[in-house]
Design a protein around this motif. Structure first.
Motif, PDB file in Angstrom:
ATOM      1  N   GLY A  84       0.823  -1.216   0.000  1.00  0.00           N
ATOM      2  CA  GLY A  84       0.000   0.000   0.000  1.00  0.00           C
ATOM      3  C   GLY A  84       0.850   1.257   0.000  1.00  0.00           C
ATOM      4  O   GLY A  84       1.974   1.260   0.514  1.00  0.00           O
ATOM      5  N   ILE A  85       0.304   2.294  -0.603  1.00  0.00           N
ATOM      6  CA  ILE A  85       0.965   3.612  -0.605  1.00  0.00           C
ATOM      7  C   ILE A  85      -0.104   4.651  -0.274  1.00  0.00           C
ATOM      8  O   ILE A  85      -1.202   4.609  -0.831  1.00  0.00           O
ATOM      9  CB  ILE A  85       1.564   3.949  -2.000  1.00  0.00           C
ATOM     10  CG1 ILE A  85       2.652   2.951  -2.393  1.00  0.00           C
ATOM     11  CG2 ILE A  85       2.097   5.384  -2.024  1.00  0.00           C
ATOM     12  CD1 ILE A  85       3.301   3.212  -3.761  1.00  0.00           C
ATOM     13  N   GLU A 188      -3.027  10.470  -9.668  1.00  0.00           N
ATOM     14  CA  GLU A 188      -1.974  10.264 -10.673  1.00  0.00           C
ATOM     15  C   GLU A 188      -1.324   8.877 -10.478  1.00  0.00           C
ATOM     16  O   GLU A 188      -1.074   8.165 -11.440  1.00  0.00           O
ATOM     17  CB  GLU A 188      -0.940  11.405 -10.547  1.00  0.00           C
ATOM     18  CG  GLU A 188       0.395  11.214 -11.233  1.00  0.00           C
ATOM     19  CD  GLU A 188       0.314  11.151 -12.756  1.00  0.00           C
ATOM     20  OE1 GLU A 188      -0.677  11.632 -13.329  1.00  0.00           O
ATOM     21  OE2 GLU A 188       1.263  10.583 -13.350  1.00  0.00           O
ATOM     22  N   LEU A 189      -1.123   8.486  -9.235  1.00  0.00           N
ATOM     23  CA  LEU A 189      -0.509   7.178  -8.985  1.00  0.00           C
ATOM     24  C   LEU A 189      -1.414   6.038  -9.447  1.00  0.00           C
ATOM     25  O   LEU A 189      -0.939   4.958  -9.789  1.00  0.00           O
ATOM     26  CB  LEU A 189      -0.189   7.013  -7.491  1.00  0.00           C
ATOM     27  CG  LEU A 189       1.048   7.765  -6.994  1.00  0.00           C
ATOM     28  CD1 LEU A 189       1.132   7.733  -5.463  1.00  0.00           C
ATOM     29  CD2 LEU A 189       2.328   7.171  -7.592  1.00  0.00           C
ATOM     30  N   THR A 190      -2.739   6.271  -9.451  1.00  0.00           N
ATOM     31  CA  THR A 190      -3.661   5.209  -9.907  1.00  0.00           C
ATOM     32  C   THR A 190      -3.857   5.240 -11.419  1.00  0.00           C
ATOM     33  O   THR A 190      -4.417   4.312 -11.982  1.00  0.00           O
ATOM     34  CB  THR A 190      -5.065   5.354  -9.283  1.00  0.00           C
ATOM     35  OG1 THR A 190      -5.696   6.525  -9.824  1.00  0.00           O
ATOM     36  CG2 THR A 190      -5.029   5.430  -7.774  1.00  0.00           C
ATOM     37  N   GLY A 191      -3.497   6.353 -12.037  1.00  0.00           N
ATOM     38  CA  GLY A 191      -3.701   6.464 -13.481  1.00  0.00           C
ATOM     39  C   GLY A 191      -5.066   7.031 -13.844  1.00  0.00           C
ATOM     40  O   GLY A 191      -5.351   7.265 -15.012  1.00  0.00           O
ATOM     41  N   ASN A 192      -5.952   7.269 -12.849  1.00  0.00           N
ATOM     42  CA  ASN A 192      -7.241   7.890 -13.163  1.00  0.00           C
ATOM     43  C   ASN A 192      -7.316   9.284 -12.540  1.00  0.00           C
ATOM     44  O   ASN A 192      -7.604   9.426 -11.357  1.00  0.00           O
ATOM     45  CB  ASN A 192      -8.417   7.058 -12.633  1.00  0.00           C
ATOM     46  CG  ASN A 192      -9.739   7.830 -12.755  1.00  0.00           C
ATOM     47  OD1 ASN A 192      -9.889   8.679 -13.645  1.00  0.00           O
ATOM     48  ND2 ASN A 192     -10.682   7.557 -11.867  1.00  0.00           N
ATOM     49  N   GLY A 250      -7.586   3.516  -5.261  1.00  0.00           N
ATOM     50  CA  GLY A 250      -7.488   2.660  -6.455  1.00  0.00           C
ATOM     51  C   GLY A 250      -6.221   1.823  -6.341  1.00  0.00           C
ATOM     52  O   GLY A 250      -5.626   1.727  -5.258  1.00  0.00           O
ATOM     53  N   TYR A 251      -5.808   1.246  -7.459  1.00  0.00           N
ATOM     54  CA  TYR A 251      -4.565   0.461  -7.490  1.00  0.00           C
ATOM     55  C   TYR A 251      -3.530   1.208  -8.321  1.00  0.00           C
ATOM     56  O   TYR A 251      -3.885   1.966  -9.224  1.00  0.00           O
ATOM     57  CB  TYR A 251      -4.837  -0.934  -8.069  1.00  0.00           C
ATOM     58  CG  TYR A 251      -5.660  -1.742  -7.107  1.00  0.00           C
ATOM     59  CD1 TYR A 251      -5.052  -2.500  -6.116  1.00  0.00           C
ATOM     60  CD2 TYR A 251      -7.056  -1.677  -7.144  1.00  0.00           C
ATOM     61  CE1 TYR A 251      -5.811  -3.198  -5.189  1.00  0.00           C
ATOM     62  CE2 TYR A 251      -7.821  -2.370  -6.223  1.00  0.00           C
ATOM     63  CZ  TYR A 251      -7.195  -3.127  -5.241  1.00  0.00           C
ATOM     64  OH  TYR A 251      -7.945  -3.795  -4.323  1.00  0.00           O
ATOM     65  N   VAL A 266      -0.473  -2.911  -5.794  1.00  0.00           N
ATOM     66  CA  VAL A 266      -0.335  -2.014  -4.634  1.00  0.00           C
ATOM     67  C   VAL A 266      -1.572  -1.113  -4.535  1.00  0.00           C
ATOM     68  O   VAL A 266      -1.987  -0.497  -5.515  1.00  0.00           O
ATOM     69  CB  VAL A 266       0.952  -1.155  -4.761  1.00  0.00           C
ATOM     70  CG1 VAL A 266       0.949   0.001  -3.767  1.00  0.00           C
ATOM     71  CG2 VAL A 266       2.185  -2.011  -4.562  1.00  0.00           C
ATOM     72  N   VAL A 267      -2.133  -1.054  -3.313  1.00  0.00           N
ATOM     73  CA  VAL A 267      -3.300  -0.207  -3.074  1.00  0.00           C
ATOM     74  C   VAL A 267      -2.833   1.236  -2.864  1.00  0.00           C
ATOM     75  O   VAL A 267      -1.855   1.477  -2.154  1.00  0.00           O
ATOM     76  CB  VAL A 267      -4.032  -0.702  -1.800  1.00  0.00           C
ATOM     77  CG1 VAL A 267      -4.995   0.348  -1.254  1.00  0.00           C
ATOM     78  CG2 VAL A 267      -4.765  -2.003  -2.089  1.00  0.00           C
ATOM     79  N   ILE A 268      -3.546   2.167  -3.478  1.00  0.00           N
ATOM     80  CA  ILE A 268      -3.283   3.585  -3.206  1.00  0.00           C
ATOM     81  C   ILE A 268      -4.439   4.095  -2.339  1.00  0.00           C
ATOM     82  O   ILE A 268      -5.607   3.970  -2.706  1.00  0.00           O
ATOM     83  CB  ILE A 268      -3.228   4.419  -4.513  1.00  0.00           C
ATOM     84  CG1 ILE A 268      -2.224   3.832  -5.523  1.00  0.00           C
ATOM     85  CG2 ILE A 268      -2.914   5.887  -4.203  1.00  0.00           C
ATOM     86  CD1 ILE A 268      -0.771   3.879  -5.107  1.00  0.00           C
TER      87      ILE A 268
END
Ligand SMILES: Nc1ncnc2c1ncn2[C@@H]1O[C@H](COP(=O)(O)OP(=O)(O)O)[C@@H](O)[C@H]1O
Ligand SMILES: O=C(CO)[C@@H](O)[C@@H](O)COP(=O)(O)O
Length: 545
Positions: A84-85, A188-192, A250-251, A266-268
């Motif tokens: 996770g982050i 941003e880390l999830t891409g959405n 998200g992931y 990895v879970v965000i």
């Protein structure tokens, strides 16, 4: 069973810190800091006009460097087992985005336009707009400021948006929506980054955007349109729902998983502000005041909603359900400049010296040693009720009762007042500002059981901490972790990843306790009471002049 790890990422005013922790016990396995390169050069800022902007590339590049640095220290076995982050950032630090959620400054035509960049919390260019928001809110049928202390601040979301839309036609035409730093970087880390679907933080929305369940979300379309027709329609392009940081955002996207070198599952977690996650990292519990003491201060308190939810606490930065610990009322106050006051004094002294001295080694030594040297000298001065008095409002006053038009001041100097005397007065001023906050919570019916310090100044300066204990006449514990905000983010990440059922459990397992306690000096506290009365009087004089 293989150990699991989380990454807490803490975006401060000048730098981002990444911390890799064992989700079982909070043990640190790697940490790295990266300073924002463009910010460091002073780009896009105009301190005299109170304009402070940060380029999105500063965040993206520094994030990658810091996380990779921390993971390199931790090693590849640990990197493989990151689950996770979570991210915390400063705030309110919003940015105008296009339909895809791309900050405008990432588009070529806005690359150098400060109005297309993140508007840092300490940017006060929206002073007039904040005033208009207050005027309208206080004279309308619903006072939308009631859960944010009764005064809307220019450090916050709507004042910044309105100001920017008014002054920049190009941004006005292109801005589809606005996103807080803590929401955008997590998205941003999830891409959405779609501004209509990304999960917005309860903490940011409740403390800075006047979001409340009672209002069915953000202030009404009618309120915003009366405020300025330029805001018309924006409410529908923002958000109505908000999320606490124990929830999953998200992931991680394949792009970021590859960039950082962590697994794709990895879970965000949902993001939040640095101070709020810092409070959690410092094991906040009901009625503990956690002071995050760095460039500015944030004073965090939690209490069961059933005990204090009926109060409307005047002059603070908001009371928001779940903004710190999900399920409890989170309260925030703070000072717009704390360490920044000392940094100002350092610049005042070293500015001309640096102009005249060419030897870089000497300059570096002065920069590293000046504040500790002054603190040492100041600690040796006698304390009397006739000492010089200063006001800590060098960056305006955040609380109690936000007023960012106020300025700092120093009184009572004579020809014998040297740098240590002035430094002592400045440190005392920052402690008096803290006392005004503590007194306000108490007078508004919120008791304070204990004070906990975290942040750069809490760890670096025993002089400042002792002065604070003397002025507050209360003991102060310092959290053992020098990365309490990032540790808090690591705790949220572990909860979002399902390792703990709730954040309190994560705190118990991952907390690192306290390593120092300052006790008030009984010979100084009565003198500080008198000096505090003078500070209050001086403040009233300056405010009413
Ligand atoms: N030895 C010191 N004593 C008092 N203040 C210090 C000392 N060293 C640094 N500071 C102050 O600490 C502040 C930075 O705090 P820190 O918590 O590291 O960063 P941030 O606020 O960006 O998270 C600066 O304003 C600086 O003036
Ligand atoms: O205002 C908030 C949170 O509400 C902070 O993000 C802001 O004070 C920034 O703090 P630091 O730079 O960490 O001192």
């Amino acid at each position: 069973m293989t150990s699991k790890y989380t990454i807490g990422i803490d975006f401060g005013s000048d730098s981002v810190r990444a911390l890799i922790v064992d989700a079982k016990n909070g043990e640190s396995h790697g940490t790295a800091v990266c300073y924002y390169p463009r910010w460091k050069e002073g780009k896009y800022c105009d301190p005299a006009a109170s304009q402070f902007r940060q380029h999105p590339l500063d965040y993206i590049e520094s994030l990658e460097t810091a996380v990779k640095g921390a993971l390199a220290e931790a090693g590849s076995e640990i990197a493989k087992n990151v689950v996770g982050i979570s991210v915390d950032t400063t705030g309110s630090t919003p940015v105008a985005v296009d339909r895809n959620g791309t900050p405008l400054a990432l588009l070529p035509e806005f690359a150098e336009n400060p109005n297309g960049m993140f508007i840092l919390w300490k940017d006060h260019t929206g002073n007039a707009e904040a005033e208009e928001i207050n005027e309208l809110a206080h004279n309308g049928s619903i006072d939308y400021t009631k859960y944010v202390g009764g005064i809307y601040s220019s450090e916050w979301f709507w004042a910044k948006i309105l100001r920017t839309l008014r002054v920049d036609e190009q941004v006005r035409d292109k801005a589809f929506s606005w996103v807080e730093h803590c929401d955008w970087i997590s998205a941003e880390l999830t891409g959405n980054t779609n501004p209509l679907t990304l999960k917005r933080s309860r903490c940011a929305a409740g403390h800075k955007a006047m979001w409340h369940e009672e209002f069915e979300g953000l202030p009404s379309e009618e309120f915003l349109t009366i405020l300025d027709p330029l805001l018309s329609g924006l409410r529908d392009r923002l958000f109505s729902e908000t999320f606490t940081s124990d929830e999953v955002m998200g992931y991680i996207s394949p792009k970021w998983a590859k960039k950082l070198g962590v697994p794709e599952n990895v879970v965000i977690g949902v993001g939040a502000f640095d101070a709020h996650m810092g409070g959690v990292g410092a094991e906040i519990e009901p009625y503990s005041l956690v002071r995050v003491m760095g460039t500015s201060t944030c004073d965090m308190l939690v209490a069961p909603t059933e005990e204090v939810g009926h109060l409307l606490i005047k002059g603070i930065c908001g009371q928001v359900d779940g903004s710190i610990l999900p399920g409890m009322l989170g309260m925030e106050a703070g000072q717009s400049a704390f360490g920044d006051v000392y940094a100002w004094f350092q610049r005042l002294i070293l500015g001309p010296v640096n102009d005249l001295i060419t030897d870089q080694a000497v300059k570096d030594k002065m920069a590293d040693e000046l504040i500790p040297h002054l603190a040492d000298k100041a600690s040796q001065l006698a304390l009397t009720e006739n000492d010089a008095i200063a006001l800590d409002w060098f960056n305006g006053r955040r609380t109690p009762d936000a007023n960012h038009t106020l300025k700092g001041a120093i009184a009572g100097l004579n020809l014998g007042s040297d740098a240590a005397v002035v430094f002592k007065a400045l440190v005392e001023a920052t402690a008096f500002g803290a006392k005004a906050i503590v007194d306000r919570f108490i007078s508004e019916g919120v008791p304070i059981k204990q004070v906990i310090g975290i942040g750069g100044v809490a760890n670096k300066s025993s002089f400042v901490m002792q002065t604070l204990a003397d002025v507050l006449n209360m003991p102060i514990k310092v959290a053992a972790s020098d990365q309490a905000c990032a540790l808090g983010a690591g705790m949220f990440a572990a909860t979002a990843a399902g390792i703990y059922d709730n954040v309190e459990e994560a705190q118990k397992a991952m907390g690192s306790g306290f390593n120092k306690e300052y006790h008030p000096n009984p010979s100084k506290t009565p003198i500080y009471e008198k000096l505090y009365a003078k500070y209050t009087e001086f403040g009233q004089f300056v405010e009413n002049k």
